[in-house]
Structure formats: C-alpha cells, structure tokens
Scaffold this active site. Structure first.
Site, mmCIF file in Angstrom:
data_model
loop_
_atom_site.group_PDB
_atom_site.id
_atom_site.type_symbol
_atom_site.label_atom_id
_atom_site.label_comp_id
_atom_site.label_asym_id
_atom_site.label_seq_id
_atom_site.Cartn_x
_atom_site.Cartn_y
_atom_site.Cartn_z
ATOM 1 N N GLU A 1 4.639 -4.972 11.601
ATOM 2 C CA GLU A 1 3.879 -3.595 11.802
ATOM 3 C C GLU A 1 3.025 -4.496 11.030
ATOM 4 O O GLU A 1 2.866 -4.611 9.928
ATOM 5 C CB GLU A 1 4.542 -2.979 10.954
ATOM 6 C CG GLU A 1 6.054 -1.925 11.352
ATOM 7 C CD GLU A 1 5.863 -1.041 11.121
ATOM 8 O OE1 GLU A 1 7.039 -0.399 11.550
ATOM 9 O OE2 GLU A 1 5.848 -0.717 9.938
ATOM 10 N N LEU A 2 1.732 -4.541 11.612
ATOM 11 C CA LEU A 2 0.091 -4.913 10.808
ATOM 12 C C LEU A 2 -0.909 -3.666 11.145
ATOM 13 O O LEU A 2 -0.376 -2.782 10.921
ATOM 14 C CB LEU A 2 -0.020 -6.026 12.549
ATOM 15 C CG LEU A 2 1.733 -7.102 12.355
ATOM 16 C CD1 LEU A 2 0.696 -8.024 13.592
ATOM 17 C CD2 LEU A 2 1.379 -7.858 10.415
ATOM 18 N N GLY B 1 2.821 -5.980 6.625
ATOM 19 C CA GLY B 1 1.600 -6.608 6.468
ATOM 20 C C GLY B 1 0.034 -7.078 7.333
ATOM 21 O O GLY B 1 -0.344 -6.081 7.928
ATOM 22 N N ASN C 1 0.784 -1.244 0.014
ATOM 23 C CA ASN C 1 0.265 -0.615 0.003
ATOM 24 C C ASN C 1 1.231 1.379 0.323
ATOM 25 O O ASN C 1 0.436 2.393 -0.411
ATOM 26 C CB ASN C 1 -0.747 -0.006 1.026
ATOM 27 C CG ASN C 1 -0.363 -0.443 2.341
ATOM 28 O OD1 ASN C 1 0.672 -0.478 2.785
ATOM 29 N ND2 ASN C 1 -0.811 0.570 2.972
ATOM 30 N N PRO D 1 4.988 1.149 -1.010
ATOM 31 C CA PRO D 1 5.818 0.633 -0.585
ATOM 32 C C PRO D 1 7.124 0.933 -1.067
ATOM 33 O O PRO D 1 8.173 0.715 0.210
ATOM 34 C CB PRO D 1 5.718 -0.505 -1.893
ATOM 35 C CG PRO D 1 5.017 0.432 -3.015
ATOM 36 C CD PRO D 1 3.778 1.136 -1.982
ATOM 37 N N GLN E 1 -6.184 2.616 2.132
ATOM 38 C CA GLN E 1 -5.571 1.391 2.045
ATOM 39 C C GLN E 1 -4.660 2.135 2.359
ATOM 40 O O GLN E 1 -3.846 1.779 2.445
ATOM 41 C CB GLN E 1 -5.473 1.207 0.860
ATOM 42 C CG GLN E 1 -6.575 0.266 -0.293
ATOM 43 C CD GLN E 1 -6.356 -0.233 -1.535
ATOM 44 O OE1 GLN E 1 -6.469 -1.496 -1.507
ATOM 45 N NE2 GLN E 1 -5.946 1.466 -2.448
ATOM 46 N N CYS F 1 -2.745 2.154 6.607
ATOM 47 C CA CYS F 1 -2.169 0.960 7.918
ATOM 48 C C CYS F 1 -2.928 2.157 8.759
ATOM 49 O O CYS F 1 -4.032 1.235 10.033
ATOM 50 C CB CYS F 1 -1.503 1.345 7.952
ATOM 51 S SG CYS F 1 0.001 1.453 8.155
HETATM 52 P P1 NAD Z 1 -0.735 -9.302 3.460
HETATM 53 O O1 NAD Z 1 -0.260 -10.191 5.001
HETATM 54 O O2 NAD Z 1 -1.090 -10.351 2.209
HETATM 55 O O3 NAD Z 1 0.925 -9.931 2.646
HETATM 56 C C1 NAD Z 1 2.310 -8.941 2.969
HETATM 57 C C2 NAD Z 1 3.417 -9.703 2.594
HETATM 58 O O4 NAD Z 1 3.853 -10.856 3.156
HETATM 59 C C3 NAD Z 1 3.313 -9.726 1.293
HETATM 60 O O5 NAD Z 1 4.484 -9.607 0.581
HETATM 61 C C4 NAD Z 1 3.312 -10.835 1.149
HETATM 62 O O6 NAD Z 1 4.144 -11.874 -0.245
HETATM 63 C C5 NAD Z 1 3.759 -11.859 1.933
HETATM 64 N N1 NAD Z 1 3.288 -13.381 2.673
HETATM 65 C C6 NAD Z 1 2.029 -14.026 2.886
HETATM 66 N N2 NAD Z 1 2.161 -14.399 3.445
HETATM 67 C C7 NAD Z 1 2.949 -15.313 4.509
HETATM 68 C C8 NAD Z 1 3.478 -15.466 5.428
HETATM 69 N N3 NAD Z 1 3.166 -17.886 4.839
HETATM 70 N N4 NAD Z 1 5.142 -15.760 4.886
HETATM 71 C C9 NAD Z 1 5.679 -14.608 4.363
HETATM 72 N N5 NAD Z 1 5.179 -13.492 4.035
HETATM 73 C C10 NAD Z 1 3.792 -14.193 3.480
HETATM 74 O O7 NAD Z 1 -0.891 -7.419 3.481
HETATM 75 P P2 NAD Z 1 -0.103 -6.780 2.187
HETATM 76 O O8 NAD Z 1 -2.518 -7.020 1.662
HETATM 77 O O9 NAD Z 1 0.380 -7.048 2.126
HETATM 78 O O10 NAD Z 1 -0.632 -5.390 3.211
HETATM 79 C C11 NAD Z 1 -2.066 -4.768 4.216
HETATM 80 C C12 NAD Z 1 -1.809 -4.850 6.031
HETATM 81 O O11 NAD Z 1 -1.119 -4.720 5.755
HETATM 82 C C13 NAD Z 1 -2.865 -4.744 6.312
HETATM 83 O O12 NAD Z 1 -3.425 -4.959 6.951
HETATM 84 C C14 NAD Z 1 -2.381 -2.674 6.335
HETATM 85 O O13 NAD Z 1 -3.149 -2.457 7.939
HETATM 86 C C15 NAD Z 1 -1.139 -3.287 6.753
HETATM 87 N N6 NAD Z 1 -0.209 -2.595 6.692
HETATM 88 C C16 NAD Z 1 0.358 -1.911 7.925
HETATM 89 C C17 NAD Z 1 1.172 -1.330 8.537
HETATM 90 C C18 NAD Z 1 2.206 -0.716 9.486
HETATM 91 O O14 NAD Z 1 3.092 -0.114 9.469
HETATM 92 N N7 NAD Z 1 1.265 -1.006 10.777
HETATM 93 C C19 NAD Z 1 1.385 -0.732 6.973
HETATM 94 C C20 NAD Z 1 1.640 -0.993 5.584
HETATM 95 C C21 NAD Z 1 0.360 -1.664 5.918
#
Ligand code: NAD
Length: 457
Positions: free
Chosen positions: A229-230, A207, A133, A135, A261, A263
């Site tokens: 960071e979730l 993620g 979101n 990168p 989109q 976080c």
């Molecule tokens: P996601 O969890 O689907 O994917 C994130 C990354 O993890 C991707 O690169 C994906 O390929 C990888 N991944 C997926 N399964 C995996 C596994 N089993 N093992 C290792 N890696 C794996 O998340 P997304 O859709 O890319 O991002 C959206 C989420 O990220 C939202 O929940 C958002 O709030 C959060 N986010 C948090 C912050 C923060 O700073 N707290 C910032 C940006 C986004």
C-alpha cells in the site's frame, strides 16, 4: 539505539533498543512455533481476544492518543479521531471474519458421489511493515484480519511511530493474543529488510513507492505473497456546477488534515475556469482559519510534519513552483520554532511541469489548476503514475460518476475526499500499490484457499 524525537519540539523523548539480524531470526522461529498452535485455536477464541483489544483501546484512548501525538506530531484531536476510527475497522472484521473464513461446499452431487469444497488456511507467519502517518489504521488493516485468520504477525512499526507500535503489542498481549503470535520488531529500514529475508509466508507493507519497490525485489527472491500500500498524488476536480463554498471547505480539509500526511490526502485540485476564482478565494479563506501550533493543544488543526528531513522536499516543491511561475497565495516556508513546522501553503496557476503536481507532496502544500472542460480534467487527473483515490465535486451525480468511471484509481469520491471505509476495498493502482486491505477482500487476503475434491465410494 533508536532515538524517538518529538517533531513539535525536536527533543529526544525516548531511546529504544533496536532489533538486529539475530533477534529478527530468533523472533521468526518463535512466531513459527506459536503460529501452529494459534491456527488450531477456535475462531471464537480469536474473536474474543480482538474484542478485548477493542475494549482496551476504548479504555486507554487518551493515553494512546498522547503517545501518538508525542512521536508523530499529529494534533491531539486527530489522534483521538484515529483511535475512534479504529473501533469501526475492528467491528467490521469482528462482524465479517466468520462469514469469510467458513468452509464452503460448492458442489454436492449424490449421483456422481462427488463433493467439492473450499476451506481457508492461514498463510503462516507474515511480516507487517508499517508507515507512521496512521499507525493504528494501516497496522490494524493487516494485523487484525491476519490474526483472526490464524496467522502469526511479525510487526515492524515505522521508526517514527515505534512507541505506538510497542503500545499496540502490549495491548494485543493483554487482550489475549499470545506473545509469540504477535511480535514487534523495532528499528529502521535495515530491520524491515532483515524481516523480508526470513522465510515468512507473506509481506504486507504500507509506505512509500521507493521502499515498496525494494520490498517487491526482496520478495521476488523467495516468491512470497506481497501486498504493497503505497503513496498517491490524489486529484480532485471541481466542476462548474459544484457548490463552490462546500467544495472549498471539504477540499481544504482533505488537503491539510494530518498536516497533509495522509496517503489519500488531496494532492492536486483542478477547477473549472467558470468557478476558478470563486473557488480559490473560498479555499484560501478556509485555510486561513486553520490553527497551526502545539499538537497537544485541542484547538490545533495543523501541527509539525513528522520527519525533519521532509521539510527539504517541501522547500524544493515550493521553489520549483515559484521558478515556473505559480502564484503563491499563502505560506511557502518553514515556520519558526524548534519543531518541524511548515506554513500551510497554497499555490494557484500551477501546471503539470511543476513537481508539486507530479510528485507526492505529503505535507501542508497544495496546487490549484484551472481547466476548461471535463475532458481536460479527466486527462490531467489520469496524468500520473499513481492511482489511489480521485474525486469530483458537482451537483450532477450522473455526470460526476461518468467522469469517475474514467479515472484509473482504486477509490473514487463524489462530493467527498480523504475518506476510507472498512466496508470498501482499499487498493492502489500503478505506483500506489498491489493488493487490497479492508472489506471482505481484506480478510481473504490473509488465507490460502484449499480445494477439496471428494468422491465417495
Ligand atoms: P517509508 O517507505 O519510508 O517507510 C515505511 C516502512 O518501511 C518503515 O517501517 C520503514 O522502516 C520500512 N523500510 C524502509 N526501508 C526498508 C527496506 N529496505 N526494507 C524493508 N522495510 C523498509 O514510508 P513512510 O514514510 O513510513 O510512509 C509514508 C508513505 O506511506 C507515503 O508515501 C504514503 O502515501 C504511504 N502510505 C500509504 C498508505 C496506503 O494505504 N496506500 C497508507 C499510509 C501511508
């Protein structure tokens, strides 16, 4: 192969070779050798490479913004803003790395002939698994300080921002970061999972909560450092003494920027009953001014959502809210077109039995709930498993900050929202994560301290 899809057109724009278990292991080996040399490179030279990277970002902003928009659907003006915002983050790290990383003598006692000293050593080879979101933001929060501190980085961009990930790698290499010190891994979750199986020194992840849990489980097997960071379900409270029009304008932006989109998007709004109707009207008016359309058009404010499958999550939150009696003010459905568009959607009369007030929405959809007191607002804001950001709009700073002191979240805002500063620590509580990026904490996290007990003869 990974198909890169343009969310505005649903067309495949590139196909990329993906990594596999063998290539991930081979990249780890290369990074391990390279890191030992990189750790010995003087900090000034590492700083110089990052300064070059910054300069390349400035020179190529337009080209990079076009790539980002083409693969995530972010409106082009917002892609340019992300690249501009990146410069401020890089500057913070350039200005503060030497201060944080320097050796520190904490005791020098000639009588006892004793010296105590702290030095900072890199962690080694780290994994950086990133979201799509923002990168440039979420990646650079990790790889810039990690590289400055002498680590090598195996960087797995999201499969939805892989072209940007490859562009970042090319720029870092061109800037002077050795090829094997920063290595991109291309692929989906299986490649991320493979990265976690390598003997890396730490995993830094951005993620979703669901994936974060899997990463923590994988990391527990080897006891590596884990930073997550979730997601969030970030609340804001509009007090009865707020400037209602200003709050509505600011919060509409906080809820719909980047198509919701972020976080730290505003995901729940609580408004005091005395100003509820006025706020809802002003909010609705602002949302109606948002231009939805082609993300390559300068005027567009809301583009498509990035992932086609996420449209089903938005559909589900809408139908659940409608079933439970929420009042739909606008939107509520997918928009026409081949791309992954969802109409900007506002619900009034919502409550916490509805999914849209409990689960992360991550799209152009927001609920506005009426409250009758500060105490009720505090209780509702804390009624979540997440804890990333929270805000209060009010003319009374003391009252607002007293409320914010009671909120369990990593960042709090008074009369603002959806804001990240490189000078402040970025961290989540509960399901929003573990660990800290940005600020000086976000540099320290990439080193391990060594304690020196030195007694002279
Ligand atoms: P996601 O969890 O689907 O994917 C994130 C990354 O993890 C991707 O690169 C994906 O390929 C990888 N991944 C997926 N399964 C995996 C596994 N089993 N093992 C290792 N890696 C794996 O998340 P997304 O859709 O890319 O991002 C959206 C989420 O990220 C939202 O929940 C958002 O709030 C959060 N986010 C948090 C912050 C923060 O700073 N707290 C910032 C940006 C986004």
């Amino acid at each position: 192969m990974l198909k890169v899809i343009n969310p505005a057109t649903a067309q495949v724009i590139r196909e990329l070779e993906t990594d596999n278990p063998e290539s991930v292991a081979e990249k780890f080996q290369r990074a391990q050798l390279a890191q030992e040399i990189w750790a010995c490179v003087p900090l000034d030279d590492r700083l110089k490479a990052i300064r070059n990277f910054r300069e390349l970002i400035v020179q190529r902003t337009e080209e990079l913004a076009q790539i980002l928009t083409s693969e995530v659907g972010k409106p082009i003006s917002q892609s340019r803003s992300e690249l501009k915002g990146l410069l401020g983050r890089i500057d913070f790290f350039l200005e503060n790395a030497a201060r944080v990383l320097r050796d520190e003598t904490v005791l020098s006692d000639p009588a006892q002939k004793l010296e105590e000293k702290i030095t900072h050593e890199p962690l080694g080879v780290i994994g950086n698994i990133s979201a799509w979101n923002y990168p440039y933001y979420v990646g650079s929060n990790v790889f810039i300080p990690a590289l400055l501190a002498g680590n090598a980085v195996l960087y797995k961009p999201s499969e939805f921002a892989a072209l940007t990930g490859l562009a970042i790698a090319d720029l870092l290499h061109e800037a002077g970061i050795p090829d094997d010190v920063f290595i991109p891994l291309i692929g989906r979750g299986d490649v991320g999972a493979e990265l976690c199986r390598q003997p890396i020194a730490g995993i830094f992840f951005t993620g979703s909560y669901a994936t974060g849990q899997k990463i923590a489980e994988a990391a527990a097997k080897r006891l590596m450092k884990v930073q997550l960071e979730l997601g969030g379900k970030d609340p804001t409270y509009v007090r009865e003494d707020a400037d209602v029009d200003a709050a509505a304008e600011s919060l509409a932006d906080g809820a719909f920027y980047n198509c919701g989109q972020s976080c730290c998007s505003v995901e729940r709004i609580y408004v005091h009953e005395k100003v509820y109707d006025a706020f809802v009207e002003a909010f609705f008016k602002t949302v109606k001014t948002f231009v939805v359309g082609d993300p390559l058009d300068d005027k567009t404010y809301i583009g498509p959502v990035t992932r086609r499958e996420h449209l089903a999550v938005l559909d589900r939150q809408v139908s659940d809210a409608l079933k439970q009696g929420a009042k739909l003010l606008c939107g509520g459905k997918r928009a026409a077109g081949p791309g992954f568009y969802f109409e900007p959607t506002v619900f009034a009369n919502v409550n916490h039995s509805m999914e849209l007030m409990r689960e992360e929405t991550f799209g152009p959809l927001i609920g506005i709930q009426k409250v009758s007191s500060d105490a009720e607002a505090i209780q509702l804001m804390n009624d979540t498993e997440y804890g990333l950001t929270a805000g209060v709009y009010s003319k009374a700073r003391e009252r607002a900050t007293a409320i914010l002191a009671e909120i369990n979240s990593g960042s709090v805002y008074w009369n603002c929202c959806d804001r990240v500063s490189p000078r402040l620590p970025w961290s989540g509580r509960g399901h929003s994560g573990v660990g800290t990026t940005l600020s000086t904490y976000g540099i320290q996290t990439f080193v391990q301290p060594k304690a020196w007990h030195l007694r002279g003869v």
